[in-house]
Design a protein around this motif. Structure first.
Motif, PDB file in Angstrom:
ATOM      1  N   VAL B 275       0.857  -1.189   0.000  1.00  0.00           N
ATOM      2  CA  VAL B 275       0.000   0.000   0.000  1.00  0.00           C
ATOM      3  C   VAL B 275       0.893   1.240   0.000  1.00  0.00           C
ATOM      4  O   VAL B 275       1.910   1.283   0.698  1.00  0.00           O
ATOM      5  CB  VAL B 275      -0.922  -0.016   1.246  1.00  0.00           C
ATOM      6  N   ASP B 276       0.515   2.224  -0.764  1.00  0.00           N
ATOM      7  CA  ASP B 276       1.293   3.460  -0.876  1.00  0.00           C
ATOM      8  C   ASP B 276       1.478   4.125   0.481  1.00  0.00           C
ATOM      9  O   ASP B 276       0.513   4.302   1.220  1.00  0.00           O
ATOM     10  CB  ASP B 276       0.550   4.447  -1.790  1.00  0.00           C
ATOM     11  N   GLY B 277       2.702   4.511   0.782  1.00  0.00           N
ATOM     12  CA  GLY B 277       2.945   5.285   1.994  1.00  0.00           C
ATOM     13  C   GLY B 277       3.082   4.452   3.251  1.00  0.00           C
ATOM     14  O   GLY B 277       3.207   4.990   4.343  1.00  0.00           O
ATOM     15  N   VAL B 278       3.047   3.125   3.108  1.00  0.00           N
ATOM     16  CA  VAL B 278       3.149   2.262   4.281  1.00  0.00           C
ATOM     17  C   VAL B 278       4.296   1.273   4.083  1.00  0.00           C
ATOM     18  O   VAL B 278       4.503   0.778   2.987  1.00  0.00           O
ATOM     19  CB  VAL B 278       1.833   1.468   4.501  1.00  0.00           C
ATOM     20  N   LYS B 279       5.070   1.018   5.122  1.00  0.00           N
ATOM     21  CA  LYS B 279       6.131   0.007   5.033  1.00  0.00           C
ATOM     22  C   LYS B 279       6.036  -0.951   6.216  1.00  0.00           C
ATOM     23  O   LYS B 279       5.471  -0.604   7.256  1.00  0.00           O
ATOM     24  CB  LYS B 279       7.494   0.685   5.005  1.00  0.00           C
ATOM     25  N   ILE B 280       6.583  -2.141   6.018  1.00  0.00           N
ATOM     26  CA  ILE B 280       6.563  -3.148   7.075  1.00  0.00           C
ATOM     27  C   ILE B 280       8.000  -3.376   7.543  1.00  0.00           C
ATOM     28  O   ILE B 280       8.883  -3.598   6.726  1.00  0.00           O
ATOM     29  CB  ILE B 280       6.019  -4.505   6.558  1.00  0.00           C
TER      30      ILE B 280
END
Lengths: 352, 532
Positions: B275-280
């Protein structure tokens, strides 16, 4: 003359005495009920196969830590002595210290109960405002499309898991449309702005005249309240419908119609009047159910209410918190009961 | 929530987001960090008493310690913090710390050796749950006046044995090693409680943040300490919100109302990936998932049966299905990243081998027993998976579910045939796990050593007890590490513990968040180095 004077005195005194006696009786029954509730909850809490000391100190504590807490809790004393100590504390308004967060339980309840009260009150208002007319119309137009729609609405309300509806609601109205606030009671920017008076943010912000906080709190409240409102709507509308059907088939309704009374008057002034007492019970029960706290709704909406408070306490064997919460819920039921009894007397001359 | 409901909600959110292209997006202020986490485990914020994950996160950011971990270089091990340096005596029983000059508490009081003396003595005297971390060095309420002594700007501690210095210092990095502001704390003392009641909800530290408010089950708010000796933190305010439900955390993150979501389940992690703008971000944590066989059970205590059980676990199957991404296979009692940890995982599901072992043990036809599991989704699923494998060799495992307190009480009373649960280390030193899994000096019921897992499973660890005792006083760190490797090799073969998994924490973050650390396996989360 003297005799009639006496009679007059008795006439004034009698209703007062009856009222006082009635009140005393009510108070006594409340006291006995509460005592029973406390005792049963207390005993269940103590005989549960849960070690309250372990719940506090955790599995890593040394034996000396364990023993110190055991004594501190008074667990070395007989059960009845423990109960009497507890009762004494409760009578002073002290529900003990929560083992879960080291705070007075009374303080915790004052924090979580208003959150539930705010939610439940708005929920039940929605349920009543929409559910009662829906039920009445469904009964009057029995078999029509309105009745079918009411049936489907109620059926969905009964059968949909609340977490599912809640999540979908959050997803659509918060996640996608952005019309309402997300989980929690306020956006982080509005937290701790208005002074706490009642603990209900809508009321507190209105008292403080801070309408920005009011709007934000309302945007967070509206979705979970609608959800609860929907569930009580389902129940209230079905009950209203069946009560109304019973009245509408009664002879006095036929008589009224034969006499040429308007349909509006037949339905609302005659039939509806006669189901008010039954409806009060239904609404009171519905409200009491919501006031116990709807655990799943509270979890999904991160709503710090009494339902999740008691559940968390139960799972952590925090018996002081469980007992405190139970007493409050019990009290709510009793008060609602008394209140609906009073309303009966207003609406039903036979109950006077 | 059940697995079904988790799947249902994950699928629904995924579908709707896909259809609509996701939500319009808000952002938290640049100087504020907002985290969603489950914080209903916090019972107190007093470092002498706190022993829960969420509480440790708060305390790590509020209090300084004598020695501490650098969140940007956890591998480096303990580093000077409020103690600038230390010296160890020849007999290795005395450590003298020299305090750092010019550091102040949030109150403005200077941090002195007296405060350090008070803090450590206080923790021993209060004798709350984590007190054993200090008292294992021989400190008692009676002797602290001789064993923990401040003199000028130095603090001297005297241990009862010549413990490895790394062991002592690692323990001082634990929450209980926090240095509190003596004047401030004692000003709030009630009935001789050394400020315990007050510190439960307030803070008196010298760390990067001070506690502004803690509302149980709701939030913890911290404000930055502009005079923090390592420099004022970029995040001036940190708010940790209690959000129980994974799906709710995910929505909040996608909307940008929070910066970090710490409890997303595998379905939501999968859904939010890309998802754009999210990192894990992934970090190995210290928690181990294991099963323990009771030595009092006539069949489960047989060496061959113990071995057979290690081949009756579908490690890969579980890791790749319901534990997806949240656990890695690990069959040793020291979590990866610990001193002396090893990566050998020799066991895998092998029904034929297990059958042969059971035949050798004289139970080819199988048997029946009870396992205790607390009502937590992943543990129940592990139990069900094991039940399934065991049934293939004719073993009938009856699962008893209960609350944590119920199951734990029976485990501690040595009543369960088998227990499935988790174990997290108490402090970042190998002794924390070696001293409980492999150490059991007296296996009798009367010993009542409920704190030792080996005792709970009624397992006489034989020579491993002496080896563990030797490792803890070995001064040479490399030798010490090798001793733990050897202990674990033997332990894997003979112990009644079927260690299966080590936890991975997956935290989902907004892309602009940098340098957030959950503390890996050795410490708690830290916020002062975070920027956005």
């Amino acid at each position: 003359m003297a005799l009639s004077d006496n009679t007059g005195e008795r006439r004034i005194g009698a209703p007062f005495a009856a009222f006082a006696l009635g009140s005393l009786r009510t108070l006594a029954s409340v006291a006995v009920t509460m005592l029973g509730l406390l005792f049963v909850t207390f005993v269940i809490g103590r005989v549960m196969p849960i070690d309250p000391v372990l719940a506090i100190v955790g599995e890593r504590a040394s034996q000396s830590t364990y023993d110190a807490v055991y004594e501190q809790l008074g667990l070395d004393k007989p059960l009845i002595v423990q109960f009497l100590y507890y009762l004494g504390d409760v009578l002073r308004g002290d529900f003990g210290i929560s083992t879960l967060n080291a705070r007075p339980v009374a303080e915790d309840i004052l924090r979580v109960f208003p959150a539930t009260l705010e939610l439940a009150t708005l929920g039940v208002i929605m349920g009543v405002v929409l559910g009662v007319p829906l039920g009445v119309v469904a009964a009057v137009k029995r078999g029509s499309w309105v009745d079918q729609v009411a049936r489907v609405v109620a059926l969905v309300g009964y059968s949909m898991p609340i977490f599912w509806l809640g999540l979908i609601g959050l997803l659509i109205f918060y996640g996608i449309l952005g019309w309402v606030g997300g989980p929690g009671r306020l956006d982080i920017f509005y937290v701790d702005i208005v002074p706490q008076v009642t603990g209900m943010i809508l009321v507190d912000s209105a008292l403080a005249g801070d309408w920005a906080v009011f709007r934000n709190a309302f945007s967070h409240l509206i979705l979970p309240a609608s959800l609860l409102g929907y569930y009580s709507l389902a129940y209230i509308s079905r009950m209203t419908r069946s009560f109304m059907l019973e009245q509408l088939s009664a002879e006095y309704v036929t008589t009224a119609r034969v006499k040429g009374m308007s349909e509006w008057d037949v339905v609302w002034r005659h039939a509806f009047r006669n189901i008010r007492v039954q409806l009060i019970t239904v609404i009171a029960l519905s409200y009491a159910g919501l006031l116990e706290g709807s655990v799943l709704t509270e979890i999904i909406f991160s709503w710090p209410g009494i339902g999740s408070y008691i559940t968390t306490a139960l799972l952590a064997a925090d018996m002081n918190a469980v007992l405190g919460g139970t007493v409050v819920v019990g009290l709510v039921f009793i008060l609602l009961n008394i209140f609906s009894d009073l309303l009966y007397k207003v609406f039903d001359p036979r109950a006077k | 929530m059940t697995a079904f409901s988790r799947l249902l909600s994950g699928a629904a959110i995924g579908l709707a987001v896909a259809v609509t292209g996701g939500a319009a997006f808000a952002e938290t202020p640049a100087n504020m960090l907002v985290i969603a986490n489950r914080i209903d485990d916090i019972t107190t914020l007093d470092p002498a008493q706190s022993f829960e994950f969420a509480g440790a996160d708060v305390i790590r950011n509020v209090y300084g310690k004598l020695v501490n971990f650098d969140p940007l270089d956890l591998e480096a091990g303990y580093q000077p913090d409020l103690a600038e340096s230390w010296e160890v005596s020849e007999d290795k029983k005395t450590i003298t710390f020299t305090m750092r000059d010019g550091v102040t508490f949030h109150s403005g009081n200077p941090v002195t050796a007296k405060d350090a003396e008070f803090s450590l003595r206080r923790a021993v005297i209060l004798n709350k749950t984590p007190a054993f971390i200090l008292s294992q060095f021989g400190f008692t309420p009676e002797n602290v006046e001789e064993t923990i002594v401040a003199d000028g700007n130095t603090l001297t501690i005297k241990t009862d044995k010549p413990y490895a210095t790394s062991f002592v210092l690692n323990c001082l990095t634990a929450t209980i090693g926090s240095i509190v502001d003596m004047k401030e704390v004692m000003a709030h003392e009630q009935d001789g409680d050394m400020g315990n009641t007050w510190l439960a909800t307030n803070s008196a530290g010298s760390g990067a943040y001070k506690v502004q408010s803690w509302k149980p089950n709701e939030s913890v708010t911290m404000t930055s300490n502009p005079d923090f000796y390592l420099g004022a933190p970029a995040m001036e305010r940190v708010i940790v919100r209690h959000v129980q439900e994974s799906a709710s955390q995910r929505l909040l993150l996608e909307r940008g109302d929070i910066d970090i979501a710490r409890n997303l389940n595998p379905e939501d992690i999968a859904g939010i990936t890309g998802v754009d703008g999210v990192k894990i971000e992934e970090e190995l944590k210290g928690r181990l998932m294991y099963a323990a066989l009771n030595g009092k059970h006539p069949v489960l205590s047989k060496p061959k049966v113990k071995q057979a059980f290690k081949y009756l676990v579908d490690y890969e199957g579980m890791r790749d299905s319901f534990l997806n991404g949240q656990y890695t296979i690990h069959q040793n009692f020291l979590p990866q990243t610990y001193l002396g940890s090893v990566k050998e995982n020799p066991f895998s599901l092998d029904i034929e081998k297990a059958k042969a072992l059971l035949e050798e043990a004289g139970v080819p036809e199988g048997f029946e027993f009870e396992v205790g599991v607390r009502e937590a989704q992943e543990r129940i699923e592990i139990a069900q998976s094991m039940q399934n494998q065991l049934s293939q060799v004719g073993i009938k495992m009856n699962i008893t579910l209960g609350t944590a307190a119920q199951i734990l009480a029976r485990y501690r009373a040595r009543e369960l045939d088998m227990y499935i649960g988790a174990w997290g280390p108490d402090y970042p030193d190998p002794q924390t796990n070696a001293g409980t899994f492999a150490y059991n000096p007296d296996n009798s019921d009367e010993a009542g050593a409920t704190g030792l897992l080996a005792w709970r499973t009624a397992w006489d660890t034989g020579g491993l007890t002496a080896k563990t005792e030797a490792a803890v006083v070995e001064g040479d760190t490399e030798k010490r590490a090798q001793m733990y490797r050897d202990i674990q090799a033997e332990f894997r073969e003979i112990s009644p513990f079927v260690i299966m998994f080590q936890q991975i924490e997956q935290s989902a973050q907004r892309e602009n968040v940098t340098d957030f650390s959950t503390g890996q396996a050795i410490t708690a989360a830290s916020y002062w180095q975070v920027t956005k």
